[in-house]
Design an enzyme around this catalytic site. Structure first.
Site, PDB file in Angstrom:
ATOM      1  CB  THR A   1      -0.989  -0.276   1.615  1.00 41.67           C
ATOM      2  OG1 THR A   1      -1.554   1.421   1.274  1.00 41.67           O
ATOM      3  CG2 THR A   1      -0.409  -0.812   2.455  1.00 41.67           C
TER       4      THR A   1
ATOM      5  CE1 TYR B   1      -4.350  -2.246   4.795  1.00 40.11           C
ATOM      6  CE2 TYR B   1      -3.419   0.190   3.887  1.00 40.11           C
ATOM      7  CZ  TYR B   1      -3.718  -1.302   4.330  1.00 40.11           C
ATOM      8  OH  TYR B   1      -4.078  -1.965   2.226  1.00 40.11           O
TER       9      TYR B   1
END
Ligand code: UDP
Length: 326
Positions: A118, A142
């Site tokens: 990501t 995250y």
């Protein structure tokens, strides 16, 4: 050449689009998914085994029986804001579960691995568009949970001569299958385009803009929105590259074009023709002000050519899908 590919999280939003692309190429697919956020009916090709990554005994058996040539790993928790509130959930689901998966891959001599990473690994990059060589300084759990996996992969590929991986650092993935068969469908929608469409269709009574005091031209966060089909194509190219070459690598994947939250909201209003209510509230924890990809590396190495680089088209495919859900 037809290969055997295990896809974790293949019943989820991105995983199911990649399964579709793999199926169209004629690969033999086994999806391993606990259906926590995925859907059985989203698996358009191959077989689905309902299982949890933390059940390593089950996973080991699946790997031994299916004997995949490669694994594509999508199963993960993906909400930035939730990760700030429940960091351990992210370290367990994203980092620990991937560690156990990698351990089993090494034990079973499964040497080709495609990883869903990501743009959140970059945190607040100094230079926009951001290159792969930019430092990894995530600002939410995250991003950290995915960065740790990238570290493991790098070190594992040094240590295990035959093990190769490609990490794809996704920017903001949106849109749906052009035939309306699959799309984003979560119990709780959190992504901007989906939330705006839900406001348009009346499921949400308004769209909330999280923060208007960022250091950006209109004060709202800027993201690089990429159509899920272009992302899927990049996965197929990554897989083919791994089958041909003994090289590991990391690539950004986005269009290199940033839109602010306000611009996206306006585009959703234009595409849907619905002037839904919008309200401005405070910042959401963990959000980076600007994330826009420099994707020149994947374009050069894989000759990846985006086909759907158009925000209105992305929104339109997502809108058609969203309307089907109501
Ligand atoms: N956002 C927003 N309202 C929403 C959902 C998202 O203002 O209902 C903003 C969010 O704060 C971020 C951007 O839209 O700046 C993209 O958020 P999203 O959750 O879609 O993706 P992320 O970049 O967090 O992965």
């Amino acid at each position: 050449m037809q290969k055997r590919v295990l896809v974790t999280g293949g019943a989820g939003y991105i995983g199911s689009h990649v399964v579709k692309a793999l199926g169209e190429k004629g690969h033999e697919i086994l999806v391993y998914d606990n259906l926590s956020t995925g859907h059985r009916e989203s698996v358009l090709y191959g077989e689905l085994v309902v299982g949890d990554l933390c059940n390593t005994e089950n996973l080991a058996k699946v790997l031994k029986d299916f004997k995949p040539d490669a694994v594509m790993h999508f199963a993960a928790s993906i909400q930035v804001n939730e990760s700030v509130k429940k960091p351990l959930k992210y370290y367990i689901n994203n980092t620990v579960n991937t560690l156990n998966l990698l351990d089993l891959l090494v034990k079973n001599s499964i040497n080709d691995f495609v990883f869903s990473s990501t743009a959140a690994v970059y945190g607040m990059p100094d230079k926009i568009p951001v290159k792969e060589s930019s430092p990894l300084i995530p600002i939410n759990p995250y991003g950290s949970s995915k960065m740790m996996v990238e570290y493991m992969l790098k070190e594992l590929s040094y240590a295990e001569k035959n093990f190769n991986y490609i990490s794809l650092r996704y920017f903001n993935v949106a849109g749906a299958d052009e035939r309306g068969r699959i799309g984003q469908k979560y119990k709780e929608a959190t992504h901007l385009i989906t939330c705006a469409l839900k406001a348009a269709v009346g499921e949400f009574n308004r769209l909330e803009i999280y923060g208007t005091d960022y250091d950006t031209p209109d004060g709202t966060c800027i993201r690089d929105y990429i159509h899920v089909n272009d992302l899927s194509d990049a996965h197929i190219l990554a897989l083919e590259y791994l089958f041909e070459k003994d090289i590991s690598d990391v690539f950004n994947i986005g269009y290199g074009c940033g839109y602010s939250v306000r611009e996206v909201v306006q585009a959703v209003k234009e595409v849907t023709g619905i002037d839904f209510p919008v309200c401005e509230i405070g910042r959401r924890e963990g959000d980076s002000p600007v994330l826009v990809a420099d994707s020149s590396k994947i374009k050069e190495k894989f000759s990846w050519k985006p086909k759907y680089d158009n925000l209105s088209y992305i929104i339109d495919t997502a809108w058609k899908w969203e309307k089907k859900l109501h």
